[in-house]
Scaffold this motif. Structure first.
Motif, short mmCIF file in Angstrom:
data_model
loop_
_atom_site.label_atom_id
_atom_site.label_comp_id
_atom_site.label_asym_id
_atom_site.label_seq_id
_atom_site.Cartn_x
_atom_site.Cartn_y
_atom_site.Cartn_z
N TRP A 154 -1.93 1.77 7.62
CA TRP A 154 -3.30 2.17 7.29
C TRP A 154 -4.18 0.95 7.05
O TRP A 154 -5.32 0.88 7.55
CB TRP A 154 -3.30 3.07 6.07
N LEU A 155 -3.67 -0.03 6.30
CA LEU A 155 -4.46 -1.22 6.01
C LEU A 155 -4.77 -2.02 7.27
O LEU A 155 -5.89 -2.49 7.47
CB LEU A 155 -3.71 -2.11 5.01
N LEU A 156 -3.75 -2.18 8.14
CA LEU A 156 -3.94 -2.96 9.36
C LEU A 156 -4.83 -2.24 10.37
O LEU A 156 -5.49 -2.87 11.19
CB LEU A 156 -2.58 -3.28 9.99
N SER A 157 -4.83 -0.91 10.31
CA SER A 157 -5.65 -0.15 11.26
C SER A 157 -7.12 -0.11 10.86
O SER A 157 -7.96 0.36 11.64
CB SER A 157 -5.12 1.29 11.37
N LEU A 158 -7.45 -0.62 9.67
CA LEU A 158 -8.85 -0.64 9.25
C LEU A 158 -9.68 -1.53 10.15
O LEU A 158 -10.89 -1.35 10.29
CB LEU A 158 -8.95 -1.12 7.80
N GLY A 159 -9.01 -2.52 10.76
CA GLY A 159 -9.73 -3.41 11.67
C GLY A 159 -9.94 -2.81 13.04
O GLY A 159 -10.55 -3.44 13.91
N GLY A 160 -9.40 -1.62 13.26
CA GLY A 160 -9.54 -0.97 14.55
C GLY A 160 -8.27 -1.04 15.36
O GLY A 160 -7.52 -2.01 15.27
N GLY A 161 -8.00 -0.03 16.13
CA GLY A 161 -6.82 -0.01 16.98
C GLY A 161 -5.66 0.69 16.32
O GLY A 161 -5.63 0.93 15.11
N ASP A 162 -4.69 1.02 17.14
CA ASP A 162 -3.48 1.69 16.67
C ASP A 162 -2.41 0.65 16.37
O ASP A 162 -1.96 -0.06 17.27
CB ASP A 162 -2.98 2.68 17.73
N VAL A 163 -2.03 0.53 15.12
CA VAL A 163 -1.06 -0.49 14.69
C VAL A 163 0.21 0.18 14.22
O VAL A 163 0.17 1.13 13.44
CB VAL A 163 -1.64 -1.36 13.54
N ARG A 164 1.35 -0.31 14.71
CA ARG A 164 2.64 0.21 14.28
C ARG A 164 3.37 -0.87 13.50
O ARG A 164 3.44 -2.02 13.94
CB ARG A 164 3.48 0.65 15.48
N VAL A 165 3.88 -0.49 12.36
CA VAL A 165 4.57 -1.43 11.48
C VAL A 165 5.98 -0.93 11.21
O VAL A 165 6.17 0.25 10.90
CB VAL A 165 3.82 -1.60 10.13
N ASP A 166 6.95 -1.82 11.31
CA ASP A 166 8.33 -1.49 10.98
C ASP A 166 8.80 -2.43 9.88
O ASP A 166 8.80 -3.65 10.06
CB ASP A 166 9.24 -1.63 12.21
N ILE A 167 9.17 -1.87 8.74
CA ILE A 167 9.68 -2.68 7.63
C ILE A 167 11.17 -2.91 7.83
O ILE A 167 11.92 -1.97 8.10
CB ILE A 167 9.41 -1.99 6.28
N ASN A 168 11.59 -4.15 7.71
CA ASN A 168 12.99 -4.49 7.87
C ASN A 168 13.82 -3.81 6.79
O ASN A 168 13.54 -3.95 5.60
CB ASN A 168 13.16 -6.01 7.81
N ALA A 169 14.86 -3.07 7.20
CA ALA A 169 15.67 -2.32 6.24
C ALA A 169 16.40 -3.24 5.28
O ALA A 169 16.51 -2.94 4.08
CB ALA A 169 16.66 -1.43 6.99
N PHE A 170 16.91 -4.36 5.78
CA PHE A 170 17.63 -5.29 4.91
C PHE A 170 16.69 -5.85 3.84
O PHE A 170 17.03 -5.91 2.65
CB PHE A 170 18.23 -6.43 5.74
N MET A 171 15.48 -6.25 4.27
CA MET A 171 14.52 -6.81 3.33
C MET A 171 14.09 -5.77 2.30
O MET A 171 14.02 -6.06 1.10
CB MET A 171 13.31 -7.34 4.08
#
Length: 234
Positions: free
Chosen positions: A85-102
């Protein structure tokens, strides 16, 4: 390297070993986070600053009252949604994957840092005030008194509690299986179907957990002896 027959599990036994190594990796990384937060939290709780004391107390109280599983799901899934949601504020469709180990490491470390806070707090309070005052009388700064007098003795006093904390933390890494991390519990769950030996698979996983905790307990006892080697007992 060929595994013993009782560990082979129809060719899937090596996955349990791989899972145990991931469990140890997550556990050790999370313990570093917990120790760091524990020391900082204890110093905050013992600070003369009212705001720092409030932050330290809130952290230790609130985090210990929330189940690790809830925090794990909140950080992994909720964090993904928030970042997208935060990254999409700048426009465009952004997909984020959080590293499971981290994510697993940070959540487990964050949770057990609250318990480490209380362990270190008790250890710092147990250091005789006369010794810190003597250090100040010799002209040491507050930082020197902390690093040369308070922290070394607090470590010695905290080792028994930290040893028990490590044993609990190591077993708690199994909750990372809910976010897809292939640690020991997750691997056991994955191979129970193809082997058609669910009892044997989970029994072997239990033995691996037991082996890790047994070795850890031996190391804890040795660490206690080493830390107390120059300490005169009354």
């Amino acid at each position: 390297m060929a595994l013993p027959a009782f560990l082979d599990l129809k060719g899937y036994g090596h996955l349990l070993i791989d899972g145990a190594l991931v469990t140890l990796s997550v556990g050790m990384a999370a313990m570093v986070v917990a120790l760091t937060l524990g020391i900082l939290g204890a110093l905050a709780r013992l600070s003369k600053n009212r705001l720092l004391r409030a932050v330290g107390s809130t952290y230790a109280t609130v985090i210990r009252g929330i189940p690790e599983l809830v925090l794990m799901l909140l950080v992994y899934y909720g964090g993904t949604v928030l970042l997208q949601w935060l990254l999409s504020l700048g426009g465009g469709d952004v997909r984020v994957d959080i590293n499971a180990f981290m994510a697993g490491t940070l959540v487990v470390g964050f949770v057990y840092g609250a318990y480490a806070t209380e362990i270190f707090r008790g250890a710092f309070l147990a250091v005789p005030k006369g010794q810190t005052e003597a250090g100040q009388a010799y002209g040491m700064s507050n930082a020197q008194v902390f690093l040369r007098i308070e922290l070394p003795q607090a470590w010695r006093l905290a080792i028994p509690g930290l040893g028990n904390l490590w044993l609990t933390l190591l077993k708690a890494t199994s909750i990372t299986s809910v976010i897809g991390l292939t640690e020991l519990a997750r691997q056991a769950d994955l191979i129970k179907a193809p082997t058609k030996m669910p009892f044997t698979v989970f029994f072997m996983a239990c033995l691996l957990y037991l082996a890790m905790t047994a070795v850890s307990d031996v190391l804890r006892i040795r660490a206690e002896r080493w830390a107390s080697s120059g300490f005169r007992r009354s």
